[in-house]
Each structure stands twice: as structure tokens, then as C-alpha cells.
Design a protein around this motif. Sequence first.
Motif, PDB file in Angstrom:
ATOM      1  N   LEU A 184       2.195   0.762   2.223  1.00  0.00           N
ATOM      2  CA  LEU A 184       2.170  -0.560   1.586  1.00  0.00           C
ATOM      3  C   LEU A 184       1.432  -0.469   0.264  1.00  0.00           C
ATOM      4  O   LEU A 184       0.317   0.047   0.205  1.00  0.00           O
ATOM      5  N   ARG A 185       2.076  -0.932  -0.803  1.00  0.00           N
ATOM      6  CA  ARG A 185       1.429  -1.009  -2.115  1.00  0.00           C
ATOM      7  C   ARG A 185       1.766  -2.364  -2.696  1.00  0.00           C
ATOM      8  O   ARG A 185       2.922  -2.763  -2.680  1.00  0.00           O
ATOM      9  N   TYR A 186       0.753  -3.022  -3.209  1.00  0.00           N
ATOM     10  CA  TYR A 186       1.051  -4.315  -3.821  1.00  0.00           C
ATOM     11  C   TYR A 186       0.081  -4.607  -4.950  1.00  0.00           C
ATOM     12  O   TYR A 186      -1.030  -4.063  -4.995  1.00  0.00           O
ATOM     13  N   THR A 187       0.529  -5.433  -5.866  1.00  0.00           N
ATOM     14  CA  THR A 187      -0.308  -5.848  -6.993  1.00  0.00           C
ATOM     15  C   THR A 187       0.162  -7.224  -7.470  1.00  0.00           C
ATOM     16  O   THR A 187       1.310  -7.596  -7.229  1.00  0.00           O
ATOM     17  N   THR A 188      -0.741  -7.959  -8.124  1.00  0.00           N
ATOM     18  CA  THR A 188      -0.334  -9.270  -8.638  1.00  0.00           C
ATOM     19  C   THR A 188      -0.263  -9.263 -10.162  1.00  0.00           C
ATOM     20  O   THR A 188       0.260 -10.195 -10.757  1.00  0.00           O
ATOM     21  N   PRO A 243       3.811  -9.474 -10.274  1.00  0.00           N
ATOM     22  CA  PRO A 243       3.670  -9.368  -8.816  1.00  0.00           C
ATOM     23  C   PRO A 243       4.645  -8.332  -8.274  1.00  0.00           C
ATOM     24  O   PRO A 243       5.804  -8.297  -8.681  1.00  0.00           O
ATOM     25  N   SER A 244       4.132  -7.462  -7.407  1.00  0.00           N
ATOM     26  CA  SER A 244       4.988  -6.404  -6.876  1.00  0.00           C
ATOM     27  C   SER A 244       4.534  -6.022  -5.466  1.00  0.00           C
ATOM     28  O   SER A 244       3.342  -5.930  -5.195  1.00  0.00           O
ATOM     29  N   LEU A 245       5.498  -5.810  -4.605  1.00  0.00           N
ATOM     30  CA  LEU A 245       5.190  -5.388  -3.229  1.00  0.00           C
ATOM     31  C   LEU A 245       6.196  -4.315  -2.836  1.00  0.00           C
ATOM     32  O   LEU A 245       7.402  -4.552  -2.869  1.00  0.00           O
ATOM     33  N   ASN A 246       5.690  -3.129  -2.502  1.00  0.00           N
ATOM     34  CA  ASN A 246       6.560  -2.067  -1.998  1.00  0.00           C
ATOM     35  C   ASN A 246       6.047  -1.671  -0.616  1.00  0.00           C
ATOM     36  O   ASN A 246       4.844  -1.456  -0.453  1.00  0.00           O
ATOM     37  N   ALA A 247       6.924  -1.548   0.320  1.00  0.00           N
ATOM     38  CA  ALA A 247       6.468  -1.172   1.658  1.00  0.00           C
ATOM     39  C   ALA A 247       7.541  -0.379   2.388  1.00  0.00           C
ATOM     40  O   ALA A 247       8.733  -0.500   2.096  1.00  0.00           O
ATOM     41  N   VAL A 276      11.170  -1.524   1.544  1.00  0.00           N
ATOM     42  CA  VAL A 276      11.182  -2.885   1.017  1.00  0.00           C
ATOM     43  C   VAL A 276      10.645  -2.874  -0.417  1.00  0.00           C
ATOM     44  O   VAL A 276       9.604  -2.271  -0.678  1.00  0.00           O
ATOM     45  N   ARG A 277      11.369  -3.499  -1.334  1.00  0.00           N
ATOM     46  CA  ARG A 277      10.953  -3.563  -2.749  1.00  0.00           C
ATOM     47  C   ARG A 277      11.077  -4.996  -3.255  1.00  0.00           C
ATOM     48  O   ARG A 277      12.180  -5.552  -3.239  1.00  0.00           O
ATOM     49  N   SER A 278       9.958  -5.548  -3.758  1.00  0.00           N
ATOM     50  CA  SER A 278      10.033  -6.929  -4.244  1.00  0.00           C
ATOM     51  C   SER A 278      10.793  -7.003  -5.558  1.00  0.00           C
ATOM     52  O   SER A 278      11.171  -8.085  -6.001  1.00  0.00           O
TER      53      SER A 278
HETATM   54  C1  LIG Z   1       7.081  -0.475  -6.526  1.00  0.00           C
HETATM   55  O1  LIG Z   1       8.119   0.445  -6.827  1.00  0.00           O
HETATM   56  C2  LIG Z   1       8.615   0.331  -8.168  1.00  0.00           C
HETATM   57  C3  LIG Z   1       9.735   1.341  -8.292  1.00  0.00           C
HETATM   58  O2  LIG Z   1      10.516   1.416  -7.165  1.00  0.00           O
HETATM   59  C4  LIG Z   1       7.513   0.588  -9.156  1.00  0.00           C
HETATM   60  O3  LIG Z   1       8.001   0.389 -10.475  1.00  0.00           O
HETATM   61  C5  LIG Z   1       6.352  -0.363  -8.900  1.00  0.00           C
HETATM   62  O4  LIG Z   1       5.264  -0.049  -9.756  1.00  0.00           O
HETATM   63  C6  LIG Z   1       5.882  -0.254  -7.467  1.00  0.00           C
HETATM   64  N1  LIG Z   1       4.865  -1.244  -7.197  1.00  0.00           N
HETATM   65  C7  LIG Z   1       3.681  -0.940  -6.683  1.00  0.00           C
HETATM   66  C8  LIG Z   1       2.715  -2.055  -6.449  1.00  0.00           C
HETATM   67  O5  LIG Z   1       3.385   0.217  -6.394  1.00  0.00           O
END
Ligand SMILES: *[C@@H]1O[C@H](CO)[C@@H](O)[C@H](O)[C@H]1NC(C)=O
Length: 210
Positions: free
Chosen positions: A77-81, A85-89, A145-147
Motif C-alpha cells: 500500500l502506498r498513498y499520498t495526498t 492524491p494517489s493510492l496504489n495497492a 489497484v491504482r487511483s
Molecule cells: C502509483 O503508481 C503510479 C504509476 O503506476 C505512480 O505514478 C504513482 O506515483 C504511485 N503513487 C504512489 C503514492 O506511490
Amino acid sequence: MAEEIQSWPLNPSRLNHRSDEENPVFNNIRKERSNKCFVYVFTAIVLQSIFILVFALVVLRPKSPSVKLRSVTVKSLRYTTSPLPSLNATLVAEISIKNPNFGSFKFENSAVSFLYEGKQINGKKTVKGNVSARETKRFNVSVEVRSSRLSEKQNLVNDLNSGIVKLSSLARIVGKVHLIKILKTKKTKEMNCTMSINLKNRTIKDLLCN
Ligand SMILES: *[C@@H]1O[C@H](CO)[C@@H](O)[C@H](O)[C@H]1NC(C)=O
Ligand SMILES: *[C@@H]1O[C@H](CO)[C@@H](O)[C@H](O)[C@H]1NC(C)=O
Ligand SMILES: *[C@@H]1O[C@H](CO)[C@@H](O)[C@H](O)[C@H]1NC(C)=O
Ligand SMILES: *[C@@H]1O[C@H](CO)[C@@H](O)[C@H](O)[C@H]1NC(C)=O
Ligand SMILES: *[C@@H]1O[C@H](CO)[C@@H](O)[C@H](O)[C@H]1NC(C)=O
């Protein structure tokens, strides 16, 4: 009299041996025998019909498998605002498929997807496999999962800030029940679940399915 009329079509001997009809003793024995024979044949036919009917209703009637989402685990899980805003899991869905049939269930081109506010947030994920007759089998399906797939992210910012992201999951299992070699029946089963990801400790809670 009625008895004699009934047994008439099943008594071919009467056609060939008309001379015996002069002898009433012979005739009576023959009639009794053919009546017994008729009863045996009739009983056999009835029993066989019942057997075939039960076989067809119980064994050959294809039933839909049941599909359950047993658990979802967060593998990464990686996320940032900020700045965006982005959420990858990577989510691992453990599904179980119960096959109630007397033949194997083979599925392919089946899909497991995750949705945020009704929008799919994973790429196409297809699963395939098979479940033996009258067995329940579990499968782990790993889904990315990719936001970035979302066009509208305003609510996501709020959810990421609150630490809880609500997702729903859909599974659509499409397969064939193989009852006997030549008999295959298509069966489709869908499942719809909701859950919340706790971002702080990477756990899934409130997993509810219908
Ligand atoms: C999520 O993945 C995308 C590419 O697939 C990347 O550009 C983005 O920085 C990632 N977000 C986080 C919070 O790691
Ligand atoms: C059932 O699935 C297993 C692996 O999941 C595979 O090895 C096997 O060949 C499959 N059997 C049939 C009949 O498709
Ligand atoms: C699926 O993954 C979970 C967690 O990693 C594990 O406990 C479970 O045994 C796995 N199930 C199968 C069928 O591989
Ligand atoms: C899944 O269930 C929810 C309610 O629990 C419903 O709003 C939604 O439309 C369902 N989705 C599908 C694809 O059936
Ligand atoms: C994760 O945190 C929530 C509250 O923030 C708590 O209710 C839950 O029990 C925690 N789960 C685990 C496995 O620690």
C-alpha cells in the motif's frame, strides 16, 4: 372381464395358438402366467422410470456454484495526498467456490475487480480454475489497484485524510458444469461486497457481501 381386456395386448401367445382356447385348463394357466409376467414387466418399467427421473433430477440437474469472498488482505500500500492524491495497492482476495454438482466445474474468463465509488480502479484481472464435484476450493486472486484510473479525485483526498477508504469488490465467475462427457451447462455467479481499508495499519474491516 376387464382383466382379460387389459392383458390382451401383452399376450401374443393367444395370437399363435388359437387351438389352445378349446382347453380351459391350459388357457387359465397361461392367462395367470402372462398376468404375472405383465406385473413383473410393468414393475420393472416403473422402477426404471423412477430411477431415471431421480437420476435426472438429482444428478444431472446443473446447479449454480456458490461464490464467497472470504477475506481481503493488503499486500502492499502506498498513498499520498500531495501534490496529487494517489493510492496504489496490491489486494489479495481469497474467494471460495463451492460446487454442489456431481460433475466438475471449470471456470475461465472470470473477473475480480475493485471499485471506488462505483468506478473500477484495477486493470482487467481474469481468473480461471476448476472445482471437483461436490467440493469447495479456495483461490487467492491478487489485484493491483491504482487511483490514477479515477477521473474525479475530490472524495479520495478526504478519504485519504480520514485514513479510511471504502471500496467495493465484484466477482463474476463464468464457467461450465461438466456432468457427463457430452453434457456441459454454462453457469454464471456474481458477488458484490463492500469493505473499508484502514490506511494506518493496512487492514480491511467491515467486509460485507450480498
Ligand atoms: C502509483 O503508481 C503510479 C504509476 O503506476 C505512480 O505514478 C504513482 O506515483 C504511485 N503513487 C504512489 C503514492 O506511490
Ligand atoms: C484443474 O486445475 C488445475 C490447476 O488449477 C490444473 O492443473 C488441472 O489440469 C485442471 N483440470 C482440468 C480438468 O481442467
Ligand atoms: C491466500 O492467502 C492468505 C494470506 O496470504 C493465506 O492465509 C491463504 O492460505 C491463501 N489461500 C490459498 C488458497 O492459497
Ligand atoms: C453492489 O451492491 C450495492 C449495494 O450493496 C449496489 O449499490 C451496487 O449497485 C451493486 N453493484 C452491482 C454491480 O451489482
Ligand atoms: C487497525 O486500526 C483500527 C483503528 O484505527 C482498529 O480498530 C483495528 O483493530 C486495527 N487492526 C489491527 C489488526 O491492528
